[in-house]
Design a protein around this motif. Structure first.
Motif, PDB file in Angstrom:
ATOM      1  N   MET A   1       0.817  -1.186   0.000  1.00  0.00           N
ATOM      2  CA  MET A   1       0.000   0.000   0.000  1.00  0.00           C
ATOM      3  C   MET A   1       0.866   1.257   0.000  1.00  0.00           C
ATOM      4  SD  MET A   1      -3.089   0.799  -0.086  1.00  0.00           S
ATOM      5  CE  MET A   1      -4.269   2.012   0.306  1.00  0.00           C
ATOM      6  N   ILE A   2       1.970   1.226   0.727  1.00  0.00           N
ATOM      7  CA  ILE A   2       2.866   2.381   0.780  1.00  0.00           C
ATOM      8  C   ILE A   2       3.479   2.635  -0.590  1.00  0.00           C
ATOM      9  CG2 ILE A   2       5.024   3.230   1.763  1.00  0.00           C
ATOM     10  CD1 ILE A   2       4.279   1.760   4.328  1.00  0.00           C
ATOM     11  N   ILE A   3       3.832   1.592  -1.290  1.00  0.00           N
ATOM     12  CA  ILE A   3       4.440   1.744  -2.617  1.00  0.00           C
ATOM     13  C   ILE A   3       3.448   2.381  -3.580  1.00  0.00           C
ATOM     14  CG2 ILE A   3       5.367   0.484  -4.596  1.00  0.00           C
ATOM     15  CD1 ILE A   3       6.509  -1.528  -2.566  1.00  0.00           C
ATOM     16  N   VAL A   4       2.209   1.961  -3.535  1.00  0.00           N
ATOM     17  CA  VAL A   4       1.185   2.529  -4.410  1.00  0.00           C
ATOM     18  C   VAL A   4       0.970   3.998  -4.079  1.00  0.00           C
ATOM     19  CG1 VAL A   4      -1.256   2.438  -5.029  1.00  0.00           C
ATOM     20  CG2 VAL A   4       0.035   0.325  -4.791  1.00  0.00           C
ATOM     21  N   ASN A   5       0.933   4.341  -2.806  1.00  0.00           N
ATOM     22  CA  ASN A   5       0.700   5.719  -2.402  1.00  0.00           C
ATOM     23  C   ASN A   5       1.864   6.636  -2.759  1.00  0.00           C
ATOM     24  OD1 ASN A   5      -0.968   7.663  -1.287  1.00  0.00           O
ATOM     25  ND2 ASN A   5      -0.015   7.477   0.725  1.00  0.00           N
ATOM     26  N   CYS A   6       3.051   6.106  -2.934  1.00  0.00           N
ATOM     27  CA  CYS A   6       4.227   6.918  -3.265  1.00  0.00           C
ATOM     28  C   CYS A   6       4.414   7.120  -4.772  1.00  0.00           C
ATOM     29  CB  CYS A   6       5.471   6.292  -2.665  1.00  0.00           C
ATOM     30  SG  CYS A   6       5.518   6.458  -0.873  1.00  0.00           S
ATOM     31  N   MET A   7       3.533   6.579  -5.574  1.00  0.00           N
ATOM     32  CA  MET A   7       3.636   6.804  -7.021  1.00  0.00           C
ATOM     33  C   MET A   7       3.357   8.273  -7.323  1.00  0.00           C
ATOM     34  SD  MET A   7       1.871   3.510  -8.885  1.00  0.00           S
ATOM     35  CE  MET A   7       0.250   4.166  -8.638  1.00  0.00           C
ATOM     36  N   PRO A   8       4.126   8.876  -8.230  1.00  0.00           N
ATOM     37  CA  PRO A   8       3.891  10.288  -8.564  1.00  0.00           C
ATOM     38  C   PRO A   8       2.697  10.478  -9.497  1.00  0.00           C
ATOM     39  CG  PRO A   8       5.743   9.469  -9.798  1.00  0.00           C
ATOM     40  CD  PRO A   8       5.314   8.355  -8.881  1.00  0.00           C
ATOM     41  N   VAL A   9       1.522  10.085  -9.032  1.00  0.00           N
ATOM     42  CA  VAL A   9       0.292  10.173  -9.801  1.00  0.00           C
ATOM     43  C   VAL A   9      -0.711  10.969  -8.963  1.00  0.00           C
ATOM     44  CG1 VAL A   9      -1.627   8.838 -10.756  1.00  0.00           C
ATOM     45  CG2 VAL A   9       0.694   7.993 -10.980  1.00  0.00           C
ATOM     46  N   TYR A  10      -1.334  11.970  -9.573  1.00  0.00           N
ATOM     47  CA  TYR A  10      -2.347  12.742  -8.863  1.00  0.00           C
ATOM     48  C   TYR A  10      -3.524  11.842  -8.564  1.00  0.00           C
ATOM     49  CZ  TYR A  10      -5.764  16.308  -7.784  1.00  0.00           C
ATOM     50  OH  TYR A  10      -6.709  17.055  -7.158  1.00  0.00           O
ATOM     51  N   PRO A  11      -4.103  11.836  -7.447  1.00  0.00           N
ATOM     52  CA  PRO A  11      -4.056  12.593  -6.198  1.00  0.00           C
ATOM     53  C   PRO A  11      -3.260  11.917  -5.090  1.00  0.00           C
ATOM     54  CG  PRO A  11      -6.097  11.374  -6.246  1.00  0.00           C
ATOM     55  CD  PRO A  11      -5.322  11.020  -7.492  1.00  0.00           C
ATOM     56  N   LEU A  12      -2.351  11.041  -5.423  1.00  0.00           N
ATOM     57  CA  LEU A  12      -1.595  10.303  -4.412  1.00  0.00           C
ATOM     58  C   LEU A  12      -0.509  11.187  -3.791  1.00  0.00           C
ATOM     59  CD1 LEU A  12      -1.256   6.916  -6.321  1.00  0.00           C
ATOM     60  CD2 LEU A  12      -3.008   7.598  -4.684  1.00  0.00           C
ATOM     61  N   ASP A  13       0.031  10.744  -2.661  1.00  0.00           N
ATOM     62  CA  ASP A  13       1.022  11.545  -1.944  1.00  0.00           C
ATOM     63  C   ASP A  13       2.335  11.678  -2.700  1.00  0.00           C
ATOM     64  OD1 ASP A  13      -0.685  12.026   0.146  1.00  0.00           O
ATOM     65  OD2 ASP A  13      -0.006  10.298   1.320  1.00  0.00           O
ATOM     66  N   GLY A  14       2.683  10.684  -3.475  1.00  0.00           N
ATOM     67  CA  GLY A  14       3.915  10.769  -4.257  1.00  0.00           C
ATOM     68  C   GLY A  14       3.903  11.940  -5.230  1.00  0.00           C
ATOM     69  N   TYR A  15       2.747  12.269  -5.744  1.00  0.00           N
ATOM     70  CA  TYR A  15       2.593  13.425  -6.635  1.00  0.00           C
ATOM     71  C   TYR A  15       2.921  14.708  -5.888  1.00  0.00           C
ATOM     72  CZ  TYR A  15       0.269  16.894  -9.575  1.00  0.00           C
ATOM     73  OH  TYR A  15      -0.019  17.989 -10.333  1.00  0.00           O
ATOM     74  N   ARG A  16       2.372  14.850  -4.697  1.00  0.00           N
ATOM     75  CA  ARG A  16       2.592  16.071  -3.913  1.00  0.00           C
ATOM     76  C   ARG A  16       4.046  16.196  -3.464  1.00  0.00           C
ATOM     77  NH1 ARG A  16      -2.524  14.273  -2.276  1.00  0.00           N
ATOM     78  NH2 ARG A  16      -4.154  15.741  -2.832  1.00  0.00           N
ATOM     79  N   ILE A  17       4.645  15.091  -3.088  1.00  0.00           N
ATOM     80  CA  ILE A  17       6.047  15.114  -2.663  1.00  0.00           C
ATOM     81  C   ILE A  17       6.946  15.481  -3.843  1.00  0.00           C
ATOM     82  CG2 ILE A  17       7.955  13.673  -1.837  1.00  0.00           C
ATOM     83  CD1 ILE A  17       5.806  12.104  -0.218  1.00  0.00           C
ATOM     84  N   SER A  18       6.708  14.856  -4.986  1.00  0.00           N
ATOM     85  CA  SER A  18       7.512  15.157  -6.180  1.00  0.00           C
ATOM     86  C   SER A  18       7.322  16.604  -6.609  1.00  0.00           C
ATOM     87  CB  SER A  18       7.124  14.232  -7.330  1.00  0.00           C
ATOM     88  OG  SER A  18       7.316  12.898  -6.991  1.00  0.00           O
ATOM     89  N   LEU A  19       6.098  17.085  -6.552  1.00  0.00           N
ATOM     90  CA  LEU A  19       5.809  18.462  -6.936  1.00  0.00           C
ATOM     91  C   LEU A  19       6.486  19.448  -5.997  1.00  0.00           C
ATOM     92  CD1 LEU A  19       4.266  20.129  -9.000  1.00  0.00           C
ATOM     93  CD2 LEU A  19       2.316  20.093  -7.457  1.00  0.00           C
ATOM     94  N   TYR A  20       6.528  19.134  -4.730  1.00  0.00           N
ATOM     95  CA  TYR A  20       7.200  19.998  -3.758  1.00  0.00           C
ATOM     96  C   TYR A  20       8.673  20.164  -4.111  1.00  0.00           C
ATOM     97  CZ  TYR A  20       9.306  21.513   0.601  1.00  0.00           C
ATOM     98  OH  TYR A  20      10.036  22.185   1.540  1.00  0.00           O
ATOM     99  N   PHE A  21       9.347  19.048  -4.406  1.00  0.00           N
ATOM    100  CA  PHE A  21      10.767  19.133  -4.736  1.00  0.00           C
ATOM    101  C   PHE A  21      11.009  19.769  -6.097  1.00  0.00           C
ATOM    102  CE2 PHE A  21      11.014  15.720  -1.495  1.00  0.00           C
ATOM    103  CZ  PHE A  21      11.860  16.386  -0.616  1.00  0.00           C
ATOM    104  N   LEU A  22      10.126  19.530  -7.054  1.00  0.00           N
ATOM    105  CA  LEU A  22      10.273  20.179  -8.356  1.00  0.00           C
ATOM    106  C   LEU A  22      10.069  21.682  -8.266  1.00  0.00           C
ATOM    107  CD1 LEU A  22       8.548  17.693 -10.815  1.00  0.00           C
ATOM    108  CD2 LEU A  22      10.965  18.279 -10.689  1.00  0.00           C
ATOM    109  N   ASN A  23       9.175  22.137  -7.386  1.00  0.00           N
ATOM    110  CA  ASN A  23       8.971  23.573  -7.205  1.00  0.00           C
ATOM    111  C   ASN A  23      10.194  24.257  -6.614  1.00  0.00           C
ATOM    112  OD1 ASN A  23       6.416  23.937  -8.288  1.00  0.00           O
ATOM    113  ND2 ASN A  23       5.387  23.424  -6.376  1.00  0.00           N
ATOM    114  N   LYS A  24      11.016  23.514  -5.889  1.00  0.00           N
ATOM    115  CA  LYS A  24      12.266  24.069  -5.359  1.00  0.00           C
ATOM    116  C   LYS A  24      13.303  24.266  -6.458  1.00  0.00           C
ATOM    117  CE  LYS A  24      11.111  24.007  -1.030  1.00  0.00           C
ATOM    118  NZ  LYS A  24      10.913  25.222  -0.278  1.00  0.00           N
ATOM    119  N   ILE A  25      13.206  23.467  -7.530  1.00  0.00           N
ATOM    120  CA  ILE A  25      14.187  23.518  -8.609  1.00  0.00           C
ATOM    121  C   ILE A  25      13.709  24.392  -9.765  1.00  0.00           C
ATOM    122  CG2 ILE A  25      15.455  22.130 -10.293  1.00  0.00           C
ATOM    123  CD1 ILE A  25      15.165  19.772  -8.304  1.00  0.00           C
TER     124      ILE A  25
END
Length: 90
Positions: A1-25
């Motif tokens: 379940m954690i692996i699925v939630n970490c995928m960079p796909v909207y609305p999952l958490d991996g999307y928000r985490i990836s977007l946060y780091f991309l906004n820094k760059i």
């Protein structure tokens, strides 16, 4: 379940985490565009993989996420454009 939630796909958490780091760059608009295309690509690859293994219920879930991703892009672009206009008027 954690692996699925970490995928960079909207609305999952991996999307928000990836977007946060991309906004820094990168700037905000480029980050959202990059995450949109990455999400679409990943979702299509997963749908093909699920079809190959005949996991049809999960295909419907991924199609739902694909539709949510496309709808989210329209909303986020409008927000970014409004923020850009607001910042220019300051």
């Amino acid at each position: 379940m954690i692996i699925v939630n970490c995928m960079p796909v909207y609305p999952l958490d991996g999307y928000r985490i990836s977007l946060y780091f991309l906004n820094k760059i990168f700037d905000e608009l480029y980050s959202y565009d990059l995450m949109f295309y990455l999400s679409i690509l990943l979702e299509i690859i997963i749908i093909i993989f699920l079809y190959f293994f005949r996991l049809y219920p999960f295909i419907f879930i991924m199609i739902f996420l694909l539709i949510k991703t496309i709808r989210n892009r329209k909303e986020e672009r409008q927000k970014i454009n409004l923020n850009t206009i607001y910042n220019l008027l300051k």
